[in-house]
Motif scaffolding. Structure first.
Motif, PDB file in Angstrom:
ATOM      1  N   SER A  31      -4.530  10.990   1.995  1.00  0.00           N
ATOM      2  CA  SER A  31      -5.138   9.712   1.628  1.00  0.00           C
ATOM      3  C   SER A  31      -4.088   8.629   1.418  1.00  0.00           C
ATOM      4  CB  SER A  31      -5.960   9.877   0.340  1.00  0.00           C
ATOM      5  OG  SER A  31      -5.132  10.264  -0.749  1.00  0.00           O
ATOM      6  N   MET A  32      -2.819   9.045   1.350  1.00  0.00           N
ATOM      7  CA  MET A  32      -1.730   8.095   1.111  1.00  0.00           C
ATOM      8  C   MET A  32      -0.826   7.968   2.334  1.00  0.00           C
ATOM      9  SD  MET A  32       1.078   8.317  -1.974  1.00  0.00           S
ATOM     10  CE  MET A  32       2.384   7.097  -2.151  1.00  0.00           C
ATOM     11  N   ASN A  49      -2.616  -3.572  -2.406  1.00  0.00           N
ATOM     12  CA  ASN A  49      -3.771  -2.656  -2.480  1.00  0.00           C
ATOM     13  C   ASN A  49      -3.366  -1.243  -2.890  1.00  0.00           C
ATOM     14  OD1 ASN A  49      -5.655  -4.640  -1.586  1.00  0.00           O
ATOM     15  ND2 ASN A  49      -4.894  -4.357   0.508  1.00  0.00           N
ATOM     16  N   ASN A  50      -2.130  -1.127  -3.385  1.00  0.00           N
ATOM     17  CA  ASN A  50      -1.593   0.163  -3.828  1.00  0.00           C
ATOM     18  C   ASN A  50      -1.472   1.184  -2.705  1.00  0.00           C
ATOM     19  OD1 ASN A  50      -1.180  -0.485  -6.581  1.00  0.00           O
ATOM     20  ND2 ASN A  50      -3.350  -0.149  -7.017  1.00  0.00           N
ATOM     21  N   ASN A  51      -1.190   0.684  -1.497  1.00  0.00           N
ATOM     22  CA  ASN A  51      -0.943   1.555  -0.356  1.00  0.00           C
ATOM     23  C   ASN A  51       0.539   1.482   0.025  1.00  0.00           C
ATOM     24  OD1 ASN A  51      -3.688   2.346   0.065  1.00  0.00           O
ATOM     25  ND2 ASN A  51      -4.070   0.330   0.961  1.00  0.00           N
ATOM     26  N   LEU A  85       4.612   0.066  -2.908  1.00  0.00           N
ATOM     27  CA  LEU A  85       3.199  -0.127  -2.609  1.00  0.00           C
ATOM     28  C   LEU A  85       2.888  -1.596  -2.376  1.00  0.00           C
ATOM     29  CD1 LEU A  85       1.656   2.256  -5.297  1.00  0.00           C
ATOM     30  CD2 LEU A  85       2.392   2.804  -2.959  1.00  0.00           C
ATOM     31  N   LYS A 100      -0.788   8.465   6.081  1.00  0.00           N
ATOM     32  CA  LYS A 100      -1.773   8.593   7.151  1.00  0.00           C
ATOM     33  C   LYS A 100      -1.162   9.232   8.399  1.00  0.00           C
ATOM     34  CE  LYS A 100      -4.826   6.177   4.754  1.00  0.00           C
ATOM     35  NZ  LYS A 100      -6.046   6.802   4.196  1.00  0.00           N
TER      36      LYS A 100
END
Length: 238
Positions: A85-86, A178-180, A175, A88
């Motif tokens: 989920s982090m 959006n904390n991605n 990050l 990809k």
């Protein structure tokens, strides 16, 4: 009265220059001797040996070296952490969804992106990395067959320590709003590799192997007191 300053004689200038040069070279030699001695001695001191032995061991991780750089390899997904989920798989060339593990390492961005082979290494890249003048990146590699050998060691750790490890690794990523993780476009690596912006700066005292060693420390696993080399880590797992 003659107030004009007498010109400095050429020989005095040469002697002064040579004295400064000698002192500079001596200082560099002493620094290198102290640095190499400290790197060797401190890397042999084991930390967390008792803690690692006294914990229940349910999660398998690996540490792997290519002879220079150490990666930490973890399951892509288990009950404690879902890295998919982090990180990809869509950000890799292969987009292979059958992989089971992900190798992660931290290092100088210039080394990662501008030096696919040692023959491509530039003096400017090495200088910037050594003296913290560049930025850093996280290198991730999706994999599905992990072979244990002298360059790849399996470690079993407790769920609690595994969560400490994942927290350490996750905190190394920069990050976005959006904390991605911030993905970096790179075309010089393999089909299962991807890169992301990272926190911190690579330097003589904090290398890619220091990062991996600190990852082991953070999860209460055997590690060196301090190391800048891969051998400083693997000597504790022989």
């Amino acid at each position: 009265m003659n107030w004009q300053r007498k010109p400095i004689q050429p020989m005095k200038t040469i002697k002064r220059t040579l004295t400064i040069l000698k002192k500079t070279l001596l200082g560099i030699a002493l620094f290198l001797a102290l640095y190499l001695t400290s790197a060797f001695v401190l890397s042999k001191i084991t930390v967390n040996s008792e803690e690692a032995q006294n914990q229940s061991q349910e999660v398998e991780i690996f540490i792997k070296t290519n002879g220079v750089h150490t990666d930490v390899i973890v399951p892509i997904k288990n009950e404690f952490k879902d890295w998919s989920s982090m990180i990809k798989v869509e950000n890799t060339k292969s987009k292979d969804t059958t992989t089971t593990h992900i190798a992660m390492g931290w290092g100088d961005k210039g080394f990662y992106l501008d030096t696919p082979e040692w023959s491509d290494l530039k003096a400017s890249t090495a200088f910037n990395a050594a003296f913290a003048l560049g930025s850093s990146a996280m290198h991730t590699t999706f994999c599905k067959s992990i072979k244990e050998d002298e360059n790849c060691v399996k470690i079993k750790i407790s769920p609690e320590n595994y969560q400490k490890l994942t927290a350490y690794i996750e905190d190394s990523f920069q990050l976005d709003d959006n904390n991605n993780p911030q993905f970096i476009q790179a075309t010089t690596y393999g089909k299962n590799d991807s890169f992301y912006e990272a926190k911190g700066k690579y330097n003589l005292f904090h290398t890619c192997n220091s990062w991996a060693n600190n990852a082991l420390k953070s999860s209460n696993q055997k590690a060196a007191f301090w190391t800048v080399t891969d051998s400083g880590i693997f000597c504790h797992y022989q």
